[in-house]
Design an enzyme around this catalytic site. Structure first.
Site, PDB file in Angstrom:
ATOM      1  N   SER A 125       0.896  -1.275  -0.161  1.00 22.98           N
ATOM      2  CA  SER A 125       0.296   0.159  -0.634  1.00 22.98           C
ATOM      3  C   SER A 125       0.445   1.076   0.277  1.00 22.98           C
ATOM      4  CB  SER A 125      -0.756   0.040   1.095  1.00 22.98           C
ATOM      5  OG  SER A 125      -1.953   0.896   1.230  1.00 22.98           O
ATOM      6  N   ASP A 173      -9.976  -3.443  -5.410  1.00 16.14           N
ATOM      7  CA  ASP A 173      -8.740  -2.959  -4.886  1.00 16.14           C
ATOM      8  C   ASP A 173      -9.087  -1.524  -5.545  1.00 16.14           C
ATOM      9  OD1 ASP A 173      -6.905  -1.588  -3.256  1.00 16.14           O
ATOM     10  OD2 ASP A 173      -5.757  -2.904  -3.707  1.00 16.14           O
ATOM     11  N   HIS A 183      -7.794  -4.786  -1.059  1.00 11.89           N
ATOM     12  CA  HIS A 183      -7.297  -3.829  -0.230  1.00 11.89           C
ATOM     13  C   HIS A 183      -6.642  -4.631   1.250  1.00 11.89           C
ATOM     14  CE1 HIS A 183      -3.668  -0.726  -0.702  1.00 11.89           C
ATOM     15  NE2 HIS A 183      -4.024  -1.188   1.069  1.00 11.89           N
TER      16      HIS A 183
END
Length: 398
Positions: A188, A342, A372
């Protein structure tokens, strides 16, 4: 009768609060709903506190997340210690089993939207232990300054200086790391920082040791177009909604909510920086299946004053997808994970395409039922599956 009606209303309200639309192919949906409900509750309480002027939203969420912190305790397989690399806190994991050769080294950067997260969080501590044991590798998991206390470029600089320290010959020798087998990885926002520092370290003439690989797990790579297909399609899916993603991006640069408002409208890139949009033009960079009938629309020009006050969203150190091909061409072997459900899916897909176009060796794993945060959520089948794919690639290539 009154109690029955009250109970019925309460059940309906709770069901409404916890409900989230999930695709049919998502495994173990109730575990995801439970986790998302806890995050949503924490976020709502943080928003309420911010509305009352009690505390900044991100500061409150950081307090809620403190329960994740675990001590640097060694176990039967791995020795764990904490130290500083160039004044940046790191947690180091060293396998206990004897080795007759130098070990590979992995420098890991945690996620959390540049506002949350720590190497000491249970989910990252667990992943680092498993990585060290499974790969017989020395793992350095770095921390960095977080927003809202710190803004860009602090996060980038902390990670860069920490990695640069690790890549010194005497430091690698101290921890028994083979200088020919060092990689960097992150998820991320950590994937963002991984891509950014990997690009910049290549251009540092004082760094003689070259990275062998980089691994980017559902990375955030650009903040110019906040209306790519994955942000439209997955705007309400856990664990990262479009609105939360934009809050993270804006907090990375400033606490001024004007930037967040402009980004929500996709009206923050001034005409003077419109030449950068070529690097994030999803109409030319995404495979056809991910466009799904969406039509590309150039973002509406924004305020030059806003971009001048907060230039981070046009800086390649914050948005690695903006790098020129001449830089990308020299990047090491790359591994990228993207997830179908995501909001950041298309950032990763566009980077895959750009790296391939410049001749970089890229392995891309697209998780069709992924979302995610799935790499580090405890107790989920998809977590073990994704971790195994990730670790298998590192085992083969690092």
């Amino acid at each position: 009768m009154g109690r029955t009606i009250f109970l019925l209303i309460s059940v309906v309200l709770v069901a409404y609060y916890i409900y989230i639309p999930l695709p049919d192919d998502i495994e173990e949906p109730w575990k995801i709903i439970l986790g998302n409900t806890l995050l949503k509750l924490g976020g709502d309480l943080a928003s309420f506190g911010e509305l009352l002027g009690l505390n900044h939203f991100m500061d409150t969420v950081q307090l809620f997340m403190r329960f994740q912190v675990v001590p640097p305790t060694s176990d039967e397989n791995v020795t764990v210690m904490e130290t500083d690399f160039n004044s940046v806190p790191v947690r180091i994991y060293i396998p206990k089993r004897k080795s007759t050769t130098l070990r590979r080294g992995l420098f890991f950067i945690h996620g959390g939207g540049w506002c949350l997260g720590s190497a000491a969080y249970f989910m990252y501590d667990t992943l680092s232990r498993r990585t060290a044991h499974r790969l017989d590798a020395v793992v350095v998991s770095t921390d960095y300054g977080l927003a809202p206390k710190y803004h860009f470029p602090k996060q980038f600089e902390d990670v860069y200086h920490s990695l640069r320290w690790f890549l010194q010959e005497d430091i690698l020798e101290k921890y028994g790391v083979d200088p020919r087998r060092v990689g960097v990885s992150g998820d991320s926002a950590g994937g963002n920082l991984t891509a950014a520092v990997t690009q910049q370290i290549l251009q540092d003439p004082d760094v003689k040791i070259k990275l062998k690989v980089q691994a980017l797990i559902y990375p955030a790579l650009q903040a110019l177009d906040m209306n790519v297909p994955s942000q439209q399609e997955n705007s309400q899916y856990p664990l990262l909604t479009r609105s939360l993603l934009i809050r993270f991006w804006s907090e990375y640069f400033t606490t001024d909510r004007d930037l967040e408002k402009a980004m929500l409208l996709n009206q923050h890139v001034p005409v003077e920086f419109s030449h950068l949009l070529q690097f994030v033009n999803w109409s030319s960079l995404l495979p056809q299946r991910y466009k799904k009938g969406y039509f590309y629309k150039t973002p509406t020009p924004g305020s030059l004053e806003l971009a001048q006050k907060y230039p981070g969203f046009t800086d390649v150190k914050a948005c690695p997808l903006l790098a020129n091909d001449s830089i990308l061409h020299h990047l090491p072997m790359t591994y990228i994970i993207t997830c179908q459900y995501d909001v950041l899916r298309d950032d990763g897909l566009m980077y895959v395409k750009r790296l391939q176009n410049t001749g970089v060796h890229v392995t891309h794993h697209h998780i069709e039922d992924g979302f995610h945060g799935a790499l580090t959520l405890p107790g989920l089948k998809i977590t073990y599956r994704m971790q195994n794919q990730y670790l298998n690639w590192l085992h083969k290539n690092l």
